[in-house]
Every structure is written in structure tokens, then in C-alpha cells.
Design a protein around this motif. Structure first.
Motif, PDB file in Angstrom:
ATOM      1  N   GLY A 102       1.415   0.413   7.013  1.00 35.36           N
ATOM      2  CA  GLY A 102       0.876  -0.757   6.322  1.00 35.36           C
ATOM      3  C   GLY A 102      -0.284  -1.319   7.120  1.00 35.36           C
ATOM      4  O   GLY A 102      -0.402  -1.050   8.313  1.00 35.36           O
ATOM      5  N   HIS A 103      -1.134  -2.091   6.450  1.00 39.02           N
ATOM      6  CA  HIS A 103      -2.245  -2.683   7.198  1.00 39.02           C
ATOM      7  C   HIS A 103      -2.038  -4.178   7.375  1.00 39.02           C
ATOM      8  O   HIS A 103      -1.515  -4.857   6.489  1.00 39.02           O
ATOM      9  N   ILE A 104      -2.444  -4.668   8.540  1.00 37.30           N
ATOM     10  CA  ILE A 104      -2.270  -6.076   8.898  1.00 37.30           C
ATOM     11  C   ILE A 104      -3.529  -6.877   8.567  1.00 37.30           C
ATOM     12  O   ILE A 104      -3.489  -8.103   8.463  1.00 37.30           O
ATOM     13  N   GLY A 135       0.315 -10.433  -0.610  1.00 38.48           N
ATOM     14  CA  GLY A 135       0.417  -9.247  -1.461  1.00 38.48           C
ATOM     15  C   GLY A 135      -0.227  -8.035  -0.820  1.00 38.48           C
ATOM     16  O   GLY A 135       0.299  -6.924  -0.864  1.00 38.48           O
ATOM     17  N   ASP A 136      -1.398  -8.261  -0.230  1.00 34.83           N
ATOM     18  CA  ASP A 136      -2.221  -7.155   0.301  1.00 34.83           C
ATOM     19  C   ASP A 136      -2.395  -7.324   1.790  1.00 34.83           C
ATOM     20  O   ASP A 136      -3.381  -7.897   2.229  1.00 34.83           O
ATOM     21  N   MET A 137      -1.463  -6.741   2.572  1.00 34.31           N
ATOM     22  CA  MET A 137      -0.188  -6.218   2.136  1.00 34.31           C
ATOM     23  C   MET A 137       0.925  -6.532   3.130  1.00 34.31           C
ATOM     24  O   MET A 137       1.698  -5.687   3.516  1.00 34.31           O
ATOM     25  N   LYS A 138       0.987  -7.780   3.564  1.00 34.77           N
ATOM     26  CA  LYS A 138       2.022  -8.141   4.524  1.00 34.77           C
ATOM     27  C   LYS A 138       3.409  -8.101   3.892  1.00 34.77           C
ATOM     28  O   LYS A 138       4.394  -7.833   4.581  1.00 34.77           O
ATOM     29  N   GLU A 169      -8.258  -2.456   9.911  1.00 37.31           N
ATOM     30  CA  GLU A 169      -9.455  -1.800   9.356  1.00 37.31           C
ATOM     31  C   GLU A 169      -9.260  -1.160   7.976  1.00 37.31           C
ATOM     32  O   GLU A 169     -10.134  -0.430   7.522  1.00 37.31           O
ATOM     33  N   GLU A 170      -8.129  -1.433   7.305  1.00 33.71           N
ATOM     34  CA  GLU A 170      -7.946  -0.802   5.984  1.00 33.71           C
ATOM     35  C   GLU A 170      -8.935  -1.334   4.976  1.00 33.71           C
ATOM     36  O   GLU A 170      -9.356  -0.634   4.065  1.00 33.71           O
ATOM     37  N   GLU A 171      -9.296  -2.604   5.126  1.00 32.50           N
ATOM     38  CA  GLU A 171     -10.131  -3.269   4.117  1.00 32.50           C
ATOM     39  C   GLU A 171     -11.624  -2.974   4.262  1.00 32.50           C
ATOM     40  O   GLU A 171     -12.428  -3.470   3.479  1.00 32.50           O
ATOM     41  N   CYS A 172     -11.997  -2.201   5.306  1.00 35.20           N
ATOM     42  CA  CYS A 172     -13.430  -1.968   5.488  1.00 35.20           C
ATOM     43  C   CYS A 172     -13.804  -0.539   5.852  1.00 35.20           C
ATOM     44  O   CYS A 172     -14.887  -0.077   5.483  1.00 35.20           O
ATOM     45  N   PRO A 193       3.369   0.828   1.448  1.00 35.63           N
ATOM     46  CA  PRO A 193       3.772  -0.172   0.447  1.00 35.63           C
ATOM     47  C   PRO A 193       2.679  -1.200   0.123  1.00 35.63           C
ATOM     48  O   PRO A 193       2.859  -2.400   0.254  1.00 35.63           O
ATOM     49  N   GLU A 194       1.542  -0.698  -0.332  1.00 37.59           N
ATOM     50  CA  GLU A 194       0.476  -1.565  -0.874  1.00 37.59           C
ATOM     51  C   GLU A 194       0.977  -2.164  -2.188  1.00 37.59           C
ATOM     52  O   GLU A 194       1.930  -1.663  -2.784  1.00 37.59           O
ATOM     53  N   PRO A 195       0.322  -3.217  -2.671  1.00 34.22           N
ATOM     54  CA  PRO A 195       0.745  -3.798  -3.965  1.00 34.22           C
ATOM     55  C   PRO A 195       0.465  -2.842  -5.131  1.00 34.22           C
ATOM     56  O   PRO A 195      -0.580  -2.915  -5.762  1.00 34.22           O
TER      57      PRO A 195
HETATM   58 ZN    ZN Z   1      -4.330  -3.313   0.963  1.00 36.26          ZN
END
Ligand code: ZN
Length: 425
Positions: A102-104, A135-138, A169-172, A193-195
Motif C-alpha cells: 500500500g502507499h502512504i 480512501g486513497d489509500m490508508k 511516491e505512488e501518486e507521482c 488494497p487501493e480503493p
Molecule cells: Zn492510491
């Protein structure tokens, strides 16, 4: 898995759910926007440590990953860029290993006055947990941990390696997930487990970020006609890029044939000019675009540069001062889930047991870190997760009933995929 065990696991998730929501809120309260993730990562490391997992926390170095496939160039410092992995190793390996990734990192909040309540003060209302990153994604990041806890609560541990990854860094760029591969982490499957709206992602688009730098000729606005307005010069360039977007939406990949508008080109940032009474000499805009499986990064860059060049050619000044296209951030290849039949079968069975409904797959119009596992490491990777709304928007929220059932699925998946062993007392 026998019926009793399945029922026990579901009950164990339910029993821990209040605690799980509390933990999710605690993580959501930590504002882990880009460059600010380290505190939230410390929090995750502590959570893994408390559960007796071996904790690997390291600083990502660009030079370690820049030569690898899937790397995206960065224009920011990695001075504070930490990944965290919690590793469970069984006493005796009997089952198949698993990465729960998962990404923080979370995206910026935007103007705070557009939020009903402050984005980093999470709260529960009408069955939803609100907050930036809930939701995205904690929600999903903590669900992986809660699923592990549920198995533990019954006195078991997975009978194979489980890697709980909290990446940045998932979002970029996706460089956080890439750094996990570089670090050597491999498993027989990966779940993210992304939304995913109570389903799984069958395919994801390619995503690219670029900047267009446009020059002008500065003059006093009193005789603006002698100058060239760099900001206004961007308008026809943007229009030319939208034409390319229209073409790709018309000419669509069969996987997205039922989607109303799969390809989205968005001018998402713009900067230019120095003074209100000067014709602006420069303007830079950022665009995020998407593209289909079958289109290479190279062919996409060619098409983008072609559209920019074509628009510039119609302008006497720009024809001689062509805009520059610079790439940093996402250079993400498209990914269609492949070689994942076994993982899918176990996930579908687990989902059915938790939801009492069949597992549904959808193609998505964004990217996720699944591409790293699937494309560059041969690890079957499925994105599967809860219902969330308005992520990347205002009043982001995750549905708690959905989160509970998704957590049950993941716990059942762990038990089935990895097998179980008795936990040492
Ligand atoms: Zn995400």
C-alpha cells in the motif's frame, strides 16, 4: 479452507474492526503529502514492530533505481524518502508467499475552505471515515495489517512469508514500489488494497506527466502588439493536445470500449509571467495524460511532441522559438493483469465468502503500483479494495462497511494462499 475456519476468520476481523477504524484514523491524521511521509512511515514501522515483524526501513536513493525499467524521473529531493516493509517469516514454510502493498503518500488537500471539516482531522459520519488519504489509500494500507491481526487473534500466523509494504511516491512516480523490487522483495503474489470499489482492477492505463515550457517576447503592455504573450501562446498548444485526446478516445482499446471517456489529458498546473503590466516572457504548464496498452512510452512522447510542434508552427514567433517538452513524474506503462489465474481464483473465493457476492473486475482509467510487480518482476498482482469517494477531491472518504468486508477478504486470502501455522505462545 474449512467452513469453521472461514467463519472464525470473518468473526475475528469483525471483532477487531473498531480498533482497525481507530488505527486508520490515526494514520490518516498524519499529513503524508510528498516529501512529508517520514512521520507516517515511522508510525507504520512501529506498528509492524509491535506485531513482531522484522522491520526494514530505508531511504530511497535515485541512483539505485534510475537504471531500472519502470523508473520515472524526479525533480525533487529524496532527502526524506523512506520506504517501510514489515516481514513475517514462518517457522516452517508450507504455503505461498505474499506481498501486501500500500502507499502512504497522499495528494495535496487544495484550498482548506472547500473541505467541510479539516482534511487531517479524520472523523466518522454516517458510516464513512473522512479525511485526506482515508480512501486513497490508508484504509487499504491498514486493512492489510488488520487482516494479519485477525489471523493472529485466532492464534495463527501465515505459513509463508508475508511482506507488508508501506511505500511512498505512488501518486507521482511509483518509485517507492520500484525501490522495493530493487531491494529484492519478491513473492508468489501481490495484493494492493487501493480503493477498487469492492472489486479488482482488470487493467490500468499508462500515465505520463510532462511540462511544456513556452517562451514569449516581453514588452510594456502599452504596446503589447510588439510582444508575444507566452501565456496566451499556450492556449492553442493545449487545444492541439486535447485534439490528440479526442483521437485516442475515438480510437479506443477494446478493454475500455464501454467506458464513456477513458483517456483524459488534464492541464493541472500553470505558471507564467512576472508582472501585470508586462507582456509575459514565459509560461510553463504541466499536463497529465493517459494512454492504452499497446502504446509505447516512446510513441506517446512522439505524439505529444508532434502535437506541440504542429501548434507552434502556426505562430511566427513560436515557429522560431519552439516550446520545450520536459518529462518528470509518471512515465508509467499500461498494465493488463496477466498470469494471475491462481491468485484470482483464491481472491474470488475469499471475496464470495466475505461479501456473499461474486468478485467483479473493471478496467480503470488511472495507474497503480501493480504494474511494477506484474511487468517488471513477474509477480501476479491484483488491485482489490474498498469503496471510496472524492479521493484527490474534497471530503475524501472510505466506506466502513465496505472496508470491513474487504478486510475479511484479505484475511481469508492470507489463510488460503499462505496457509496457517500455530503462533508460538
Ligand atoms: Zn492510491
Amino acid at each position: 479452507m474449512n467452513e469453521t475456519l472461514s467463519r472464525d476468520i470473518i468473526a475475528a476481523v469483525d471483532a477487531g474492526f473498531d480498533e482497525q477504524v481507530k488505527l486508520t484514523a490515526d494514520v490518516t491524521a498524519l499529513p503524508s503529502t510528498r516529501g512529508q511521509e517520514a512521520t507516517a512511515q515511522d508510525f507504520m514501522a512501529e506498528q509492524y514492530h509491535r506485531r513482531g515483524l522484522a522491520v526494514d526501513r530505508w531511504k530511497i536513493k535515485v541512483e539505485d533505481i534510475q537504471g531500472l525499467p519502470g523508473f520515472s524521473p524526479v525533480a525533487v529531493s529524496y532527502e526524506n524518502a523512506f520506504n517501510v516493509v514489515g516481514v513475517h517469516r514462518p517457522t516452517e514454510k508450507k504455503g505461498r508467499s505474499l506481498i501486501l502493498n500500500g502507499h502512504i503518500d497522499v495528494v495535496p488537500t487544495g484550498p482548506l475552505d472547500l473541505w467541510t471539516k479539516p482534511p487531517f482531522v479524520p472523523h466518522v459520519e454516517n458510516g464513512w471515515l473522512y479525511g485526506r488519504g482515508s480512501g486513497d489509500m490508508k484504509g487499504g494500507l491498514v486493512a492489510a495489517l488488520a487482516a494479519f491481526d485477525a489471523v493472529d487473534r485466532l492464534g495463527y500466523r501465515p505459513a509463508a512469508e508475508v511482506y507488508l509494504q508501506s511505500v511512498i511516491e505512488e501518486e507521482c512516480t511509483g518509485n517507492g514500489a520500484l525501490a522495493c523490487l530493487q531491494r529484492g522483495y519478491r513473492a508468489d503474489a501481490a495484493i494492493i488494497p487501493e480503493p477498487a470499489q469492492d472489486g479488482y482492477d482488470m487493467a490500468q492505463l499508462g500515465v505520463m506527466w510532462f511540462q511544456v515550457k513556452v517562451r514569449g517576447r516581453p514588452t510594456h503592455v502599452g504596446h503589447a502588439g510588439r510582444g508575444v504573450n507566452a501565456i496566451e501562446s499556450c492556449f492553442p498548444i493545449v487545444a492541439a493536445l486535447h485534439k490528440l485526446e479526442d483521437k485516442w478516445n475515438a480510437d479506443r482499446h477494446e478493454m475500455w470500449k464501454d467506458h464513456p471517456h477513458p483517456i483524459n489529458f488534464v492541464v493541472s498546473r500553470i505558471e507564467g509571467g512576472d508582472w501585470t503590466s508586462s507582456v509575459p516572457a514565459w509560461c510553463t504548464f504541466d499536463m497529465r495524460i493517459s494512454f492504452y496498452p499497446g502504446q509505447s512510452l516512446e510513441s506517446v512522447r512522439k505524439a505529444v511532441e508532434g502535437a506541440v510542434r504542429e501548434a507552434a508552427r502556426n505562430d511566427a514567433f513560436l515557429a522560431n522559438n519552439p516550446p520545450e517538452v520536459v518529462y518528470h513524474g509518471f512515465q508509467a506503462e499500461p498494465y493488463i493483469v496477466q498470469n494471475a489465474d491462481e491468485v484470482h481464483a483464491v481472491l474470488a473465493k475469499s471475496h464470495q465468502a466475505s461479501f456473499g457476492a461474486p468478485l467483479i473486475g473493471r478496467p480503470i482509467t488511472a495507474t497503480t503500483d501493480a504494474r511494477f510487480f506484474g511487468l517488471y518482476a513477474g509477480i501476479p498482482a491484483l488491485v482489490y479494495g474498498p469503496v471510496a469517494e472524492d479521493y484527490h477531491g474534497f471530503d475524501e472518504r472510505v466506506n466502513l462497511e465496505s472496508l470491513r468486508k474487504v478486510t475479511r477478504t484479505i484475511a481469508l486470502f492470507i489463510a488460503d494462499w499462505c496457509g496457517l501455522e500455530r503462533r508460538a505462545a
